[in-house]
Design a protein around this motif. Structure first.
Motif, PDB file in Angstrom:
ATOM      1  N   ASP A 194      66.390  16.499  66.740  1.00 51.09           N
ATOM      2  CA  ASP A 194      66.844  16.309  67.923  1.00 51.09           C
ATOM      3  C   ASP A 194      65.778  17.281  68.626  1.00 51.09           C
ATOM      4  OD1 ASP A 194      67.886  16.266  70.317  1.00 51.09           O
ATOM      5  OD2 ASP A 194      69.952  16.260  69.693  1.00 51.09           O
ATOM      6  N   ARG A 234      61.738  10.217  77.641  1.00 52.34           N
ATOM      7  CA  ARG A 234      63.053  10.026  78.120  1.00 52.34           C
ATOM      8  C   ARG A 234      64.219   9.398  77.262  1.00 52.34           C
ATOM      9  NH1 ARG A 234      62.443   9.410  84.692  1.00 52.34           N
ATOM     10  NH2 ARG A 234      61.709  11.416  85.152  1.00 52.34           N
ATOM     11  N   HIS A 290      64.621  11.616  74.191  1.00 53.69           N
ATOM     12  CA  HIS A 290      65.245  12.732  74.809  1.00 53.69           C
ATOM     13  C   HIS A 290      64.746  14.017  74.550  1.00 53.69           C
ATOM     14  CE1 HIS A 290      68.893  10.392  74.813  1.00 53.69           C
ATOM     15  NE2 HIS A 290      68.772  10.106  73.706  1.00 53.69           N
ATOM     16  N   SER A 313      67.748  19.607  82.604  1.00 51.51           N
ATOM     17  CA  SER A 313      68.174  19.942  81.154  1.00 51.51           C
ATOM     18  C   SER A 313      68.592  21.393  80.967  1.00 51.51           C
ATOM     19  CB  SER A 313      66.866  19.673  80.463  1.00 51.51           C
ATOM     20  OG  SER A 313      65.778  20.674  80.685  1.00 51.51           O
TER      21      SER A 313
END
Length: 975
Positions: free
Chosen positions: A434, A604, A607, A646
C-alpha cells in the motif's frame, strides 16, 4: 521498558465484528475507526491493541506500566511508543473526541466515552456493553507470505527534479480479521528411525533454541522438487512433489529463521554452514503400486546425505501427503515449530494442483502463467488464503495496487491459523503493498530487525521504504552491509538493496554513486522475467544522468525504462517513465505532457499520493524554467492540495520545501517561516537537511540577524552529516559570503567567495563574480569593481527568467550605480522590472525599485525617488531589514537635502534603535556619517574624529554607493 503479562480474554461474543462507542464504529476485523464524517482510519496493530484495552475497560485508570504489559508484553520498547499511540488514537477519533482519552497526571490514561461501549449486531443494531475486548496477544495478529521477485516500485520512485531538491515517496499494507479454516487429518507417516544425534537435535531445549535462532543468520534454503515440472502428462499423484515444494516454500518464506533461495542458486554439492538443500521426490511406491511415495532429503554442510523423510498413501490423498511431508521437513529443520499451526491446504484436488502450478510459475518468474493458475485455484478454493496472498503479490507486481490491497485483506482473513512469528512477517510484508502506509511499513520492519538481527533482508526492505519518505541517511545505514553478506542473499533482495542505495545516494545529492548502484541493480536483473526490476534500474540510471551537471538531455533513457516496465506488464510504471521522457523533450515549451492527466488518474486509482504530487511538481518546474511563473504556481498549488488532502506527511514536506522559497520571494514571510518550522520538526535529512538551513539563513540575513544566519548555515554543516555535493557546498559559501559582507568582514568573505565559484553552474559562477564586485565596493576600491564589472552582463544570458536572474540583475544594477554608471544601471534594471512584476515576486520587485529609487535620488530626481520608494515599501513586510533600512536612509537623505533636519534626526533615531538591537555595525557607521551633516556641531565632531564632512548635494554618491557593501535582494543559492 519490558513487560511480560498477558492480556485478558475478550468480554464480547466471539464473532463480533463491530463495536459502537458514542457516534463512532470500531471495525474489529480491519482494525479501523469509522467516524460519522465518513473518515475511516485504519490503525497499526499495537495502537489498535491499545484501543482494545481502553474499550474493554472504560472509566478505568490504566498506569503506563500496566499498558506496556498489556500491549507490548515481552517486547523492549521506548516509553515514547505509548505517548505516540495515545496521539494516534486521539487523531483517529477526531478533534472533538480527543478528550475521551484523558491523561491522568503522573499515572497514566483513562478512556471516558460519553456512552457505554456497545456491540453492533448483524442487522446494524447494537446492544449495550460496558466492556470491550482487550488485545489478543502482544505478538502481531496479522499475516505474511513471500513477495516473489520484488524490487523497488517505479510508480513510487521520485521524478526528475531539475533542481538539487529532489525527494521521494511511498508503500505499505492492509489488514483484516482471522477466519478459522478446518485442518485436514494427516495421513499415517512412515519415518526412518532417528540416530542419537538426530534425536538430540530434535529434542534440544525449546527455550535455548528459540533464543539462539533469533541472533543466528537465517538458514538459506535451496528447495527442489522431482519431477521438476508439473503438467497434464504428470502421472496421477506424482504432482504431490510440486505441491509439497510449494507448500513448504510458503511456510519457509514466512518464518524469520529461514531465507528461501531462488531456483538455480545452489552451488552444486558445496554448501555453507548456513545452507540447506531440500529435495522432494514423488514416485510410485515399489512395495505398493497402488500408492505413491513422497520423500524429502535435507542436505547440509555437515550432513551431505541425511536419511530421507517419507510419507506413503494412495494417489487420491496427494494433498494430505504433501501437507504431512512439508510439516515433517519443517519439524526437522526447526524443532521449535514442530507444533506450529498453519492454514489447511484446500480439499479440492483441482485447486491444490492449480496452486502448485501457480507457485511453480512464480518461482520461475513466469508471471502471466502464475496469475492464470492462481486465479483458477482461487475460484476452486475461495477460502484458501495463501493463494490469494500469491495473487496479491502478482497484482502488485503489474501495478494493480488497489487489487493487491484487497486481495491481501482477503488473504489475511482466510490465512488462519499461523505461527506468531509468521504473522509478524506477514503483517510487515502486506504493508509494503500500500503506497499510503510507508511509516507503518518502516516501523514493522524495524521491529522485525530488532527481534531477528540476522535477517538483513528486513533491513533492506526498511531502507527502500525510508527512501520513499525522504530519509536517505537512515536508508543508507539500513542498506549498507558487508559484500559477502549481500552476495549470500536472493537476487531479488540484492536488486532491492541496489535500488534503495541508488535512491538514497541520489537524495543525498551524489549522482555518481547513485549511478554505480543503479548499474549494479541492472547487472543483477538479467534473468528472464525480471523486466520490472530492469525497468527500476534503468529508471534510476536515467535519473542519475539528468541529475549530473553538464549531461545532455537524454529522454531515450526514460523510454528504455518504459519499455522494460511494459514488457513486465507494469503499465503504471511504463506510463510514468514515458511522462518523464516527455518532460525532457518538451523542455521550455509551453505544452503540457499528454501523459500528465492519465498519470494523475492512474496515481489516484492506485492511491499513490506521492506519484501524483511528483507528476505535478515535475510539470511545475518545467514551466518555471520556461519563465511561466503563473503556471508554475498553478501546478504547485495542485500538488499542495493533493498533499493536504492526504495523511502523507512526506508529500506534505516535499511541497512545503517547494513553497517556502515561493513564500519568501513573494514576501509572505510568516508563511515561509511556518513551513520552515514544520520541515525542521520532521528532521533535517537529505535534500531537506541542506535546503532548509540555506533558505532559513537567507531569510534571517534579510531580517538583519547576521549571527543567527551564520548559525543556520552551521545547522546544515552539522557534525555527522555526510559531506554535501559540491554544488551545495558552493551555495553555502555564497550565502556565507553575503552574510559576512553585511557584517563588514571582507577579509573573512573573500575565502568564501573562492568556494562559491562552481564552474559547472552558471548561476553560481555569476554569483561569485558579483560577490567579488561587492567586496571591492565594501572596501571602497571602486576602480577594481569597475574593471570586474566589464562583461558581467553576459553572465545573465545563460540564466532562465526567474529569481536567480533577477537577483543578479538587482546586484549588477546596484554595482553599476555604485561606480557611477547610472545609465547602464537603469537600462538593465528597467529591462527586467516588468517581468519581475508579472511573476509576482514582491521581494525581487522591491529590490529593483529600491535600486531605481537610489539612482533617481543620485540624479536629483527626488519626486521619482519617493514614488519608487513608496512602491517598494508597499511590497515589503516590516522585518525585511536589508531593503527597508536602505529605504529609511534614502528618506533621511531626502530630508537632509531638503533641509528638514528635524525629520531626518527623528528617522535617524528610529533607525539607530533598530540597528543597535540587531547589532548592525554597517548601518550604525553610516548613521554616524549622516549625523555629521545633520548639524554644524555634529559636523565639527565628525571632523575631529577624522570623518570628512560631506556636502548634502553629493552625500548620496559619496556615501550610499561608495561605502555601503552591496545588497543582494535574494540568494541565488536557494534554487
Amino acid at each position: 521498558m519490558t513487560s511480560s503479562a498477558r492480556p485478558h480474554a475478550q468480554p464480547w461474543p466471539e464473532h463480533t465484528t463491530r463495536l459502537i462507542v458514542g457516534d463512532l464504529r470500531i471495525d474489529l476485523p480491519n482494525r479501523r475507526v469509522e467516524r460519522p464524517d465518513g473518515v475511516r482510519q485504519e490503525l497499526p496493530q499495537r495502537v489498535f491493541d491499545l484501543l482494545l484495552v481502553f474499550l474493554s475497560e472504560p472509566g478505568t485508570v490504566h498506569s503506563r506500566d500496566a499498558l506496556f504489559e498489556r500491549v507490548w508484553h515481552g517486547v523492549i520498547v521506548e516509553d515514547a511508543n505509548l505517548t505516540q499511540g495515545i496521539w494516534m488514537l486521539r487523531k483517529a477519533f477526531g478533534e472533538e473526541r480527543r478528550q475521551w482519552f484523558r491523561t491522568v497526571s503522573k499515572t497514566g490514561y483513562v478512556f471516558e466515552p460519553p456512552d457505554a461501549v456497545r456491540v453492533e449486531d448483524s442487522e446494524g443494531e447494537s446492544a449495550a456493553r460496558t466492556n470491550a475486548p482487550s488485545p489478543v496477544d502482544g505478538a502481531t495478529s496479522h499475516t505474511a507470505a513471500p513477495v516473489t521477485g520484488e524490487a523497488s516500485n517505479p510508480t513510487s520512485a521520485s521524478t526528475i527534479d531539475p533542481r538539487p531538491s529532489t525527494l521521494h515517496r511511498t508503500l505499505a499494507g492492509v489488514m483484516a480479521a482471522c477466519v478459522a479454516v478446518v485442518t485436514l487429518a494427516l495421513p499415517v507417516l512412515s519415518l526412518p528411525v532417528l540416530s542419537p544425534r538426530d534425536r538430540a537435535d530434535a529434542s534440544a531445549g525449546i527455550d535455548t533454541a528459540a533464543s539462539a535462532r533469533k541472533v543466528a543468520p537465517p538458514l538459506r534454503i535451496h528447495l527442489f522438487a522431482e519431477p521438476p515440472v508439473v503438467d497434464a502428462r504428470t502421472p496421477d499423484g506424482l504432482w504431490a512433489a510440486m505441491l509439497a515444494e510449494a507448500w513448504l516454500g510458503y511456510k519457509l518464506e514466512l518464518l524469520p529463521e529461514t531465507l528461501l533461495m531462488p531456483p538455480g542458486s545452489s552451488n552444486g554439492a558445496h554448501l555453507a554452514p548456513d545452507e540447506r538443500r531440500i529435495t522432494i521426490r514423488a514416485s510410485v511406491d515399489p512395495k505398493r503400486p497402488d500408492q505413491i511415495l513422497l520423500q524429502a532429503r535435507i542436505a547440509g554442510a555437515a550432513r551431505p546425505a541425511s536419511p530421507a523423510l517419507e510419507v506413503r498413501g494412495p494417489a487420491k490423498d496427494a494433498v494430505r501427503l504433501a501437507d504431512a511431508l512439508s510439516q515433517e521437513v519443517l519439524t526437522r529443520l526447526l524443532p521449535t515449530h514442530a507444533h506450529a499451526p498453519w492454514p489447511a491446504l484446500p480439499r479440492d484436488v483441482v485447486a491444490a494442483r492449480r496452486y502448485a502450478l501457480a507457485m511453480q510459475a512464480a518461482r520461475q518468474h513466469d508471471w502471466t502463467r502464475a496469475e492464470r493458475e492462481a486465479d483458477a485455484a482461487a475460484r476452486a478454493a475461495p477460502a484458501f488464503g495463501p493463494v490469494r496472498w500469491l495473487l496479491a503479490q502478482l497484482h502488485w507486481r503489474r501495478g494493480d495496487v488497489p487489487g493487491a490491497i484487497e486481495l491481501a485483506a482477503e488473504s489475511r482473513r482466510a490465512s488462519t491459523p499461523l505461527p506468531d512469528d509468521a504473522e509478524r512477517v506477514f503483517d510487515a510484508m502486506t504493508k509494503t503493498l500500500d503506497p499510503g502506509r510507508r511509516e507503518d511499513t518502516i516501523a514493522a520492519f524495524a521491529e522485525l530487525e530488532k527481534t531477528w538481527p540476522g535477517r538483513i533482508d528486513f533491513a533492506i526492505m526498511r531502507a527502500l521504504m525510508l527512501t520513499r519518505v525522504g530519509r536517505p541517511a537512515e536508508a543508507l545505514a539500513a542498506a549498507t552491509h558487508p559484500p559477502d553478506a549481500l552476495r549470500a542473499l536472493p537476487v531479488d533482495v540484492r536488486i532491492r538493496q541496489a535500488i534503495a542505495s541508488s535512491e538514497a545516494t541520489l537524495l543525498k545529492g551524489d549522482p555518481a554513486t547513485s549511478r554505480r548502484h543503479a548499474q549494479a541493480a541492472l547487472a543483477l536483473a538479467t534473468a528472464p522475467g525480471l523486466d520490472r526490476e530492469r525497468g527500476s534500474a534503468r529508471l534510476m540510471l536515467a535519473r542519475t544522468h539528468h541529475a549530473t551537471p553538464g549531461n545532455a538531455p537524454a529522454p531515450e533513457l526514460f523510454e528504455l525504462a518504459a519499455e522494460s516496465f511494459a514488457a513486465g506488464g507494469e503499465a503504471p510504471s511504463s506510463l510514468y517513465a514515458r511522462f518523464l521522457a516527455d518532460n525532457i523533450r518538451l523542455d521550455k515549451r509551453p505544452e503540457v505532457s499528454e501523459h500528465l492527466e492519465p498519470l494523475i488518474a492512474t496515481a489516484r486509482r492506485l492511491h499513490n499520493v506521492g506519484l501524483e504530487i511528483e507528476a505535478l511538481r515535475t510539470t511545475a518546474y518545467r514551466f518555471y524554467r520556461a519563465g511561466d511563473h503563473a503556471r508554475f504556481r498553478e501546478y504547485l498549488r495542485r500538488a499542495q492540495d493533493t498533499a493536504n488532502r492526504s495523511d502523507d506527511l512526506n508529500s506534505q514536506r516535499i511541497v512545503d520545501l517547494d513553497l517556502m522559497g515561493e513564500d519568501f520571494f513573494m514576501a509572505n514571510i510568516s508563511s515561509a517561516r511556518a513551513r520552515i518550522r514544520r520541515l525542521r520538526s520532521g528532521g533535517l535529512d537529505g535534500t531537506i537537511g541542506y535546503l532548509v538551513p540555506l533558505l532559513d539563513a537567507t531569510m534571517t540575513l534579510h531580517e538583519g540577524r547576521y549571527r543567527d544566519a551564520l548559525q543556520n548555515l552551521r545547522d546544515g554543516d552539522a557534525a555527522g552529516r555526510q559531506k554535501p555535493p559540491a554544488v551545495v557546498e558552493a551555495n553555502y559559501a555564497c550565502v556565507r559570503a553575503d552574510i559576512l559582507l553585511a557584517m563588514m568582514d571582507t577579509v573573512a568573505a573573500r575565502p568564501q567567495i573562492d568556494r562559491c565559484r562552481n564552474l559547472g553552474n552558471p548561476s553560481l559562477r555569476a554569483a561569485a563574480r558579483m560577490l567579488d564586485v561587492q567586496t571591492d565596493l565594501a572596501d571602497g576600491d571602486l576602480e577594481s569593481a569597475r574593471i570586474k564589472l566589464q562583461g558581467i552582463e553576459k553572465d545573465l544570458a545563460s540564466l532562465a527568467t526567474g529569481v536567480e536572474r533577477w537577483s543578479l540583475v538587482s546586484g549588477i544594477g546596484y554595482a553599476f550605480a555604485a561606480v557611477g554608471d547610472y545609465d547602464r544601471a537603469e537600462r538593465l534594471l528597467h529591462s527586467e522590472l516588468d517581468a519581475t512584476r508579472g511573476a509576482g515576486y514582491l521581494l525581487m520587485v522591491a529590490g529593483i525599485e529600491t535600486n531605481l529609487a537610489e539612482i533617481a535620488a543620485a540624479r536629483g530626481d527626488w519626486m521619482r525617488s519617493r514614488t519608487l520608494g513608496l512602491s517598494a515599501r508597499r511590497r515589503l513586510p516590516g522585518d525585511a531589514w536589508l531593503i527597508n533600512q536602505r529605504l529609511d536612509r534614502l528618506d533621511i537623505l531626502d530630508a537632509l537635502v531638503h533641509d528638514d533636519v528635524a525629520s531626518a534626526r527623528a528617522r535617524m533615531a528610529s533607525l539607530r534603535t533598530r540597528a543597535e538591537a540587531l547589532d548592525d555595525r554597517l548601518v550604525l557607521r553610516d548613521l554616524r556619517i549622516l549625523a555629521s551633516i545633520s548639524s554644524p556641531g555634529a559636523r565639527d565632531a565628525a571632523s575631529s574624529e577624522g570623518i570628512a564632512p560631506l556636502d548634502p548635494a553629493q552625500v548620496y554618491i559619496d556615501w550610499l554607493y561608495g561605502r555601503l557593501p552591496s545588497q543582494r535582494a535574494t540568494s541565488t543559492a536557494t534554487r
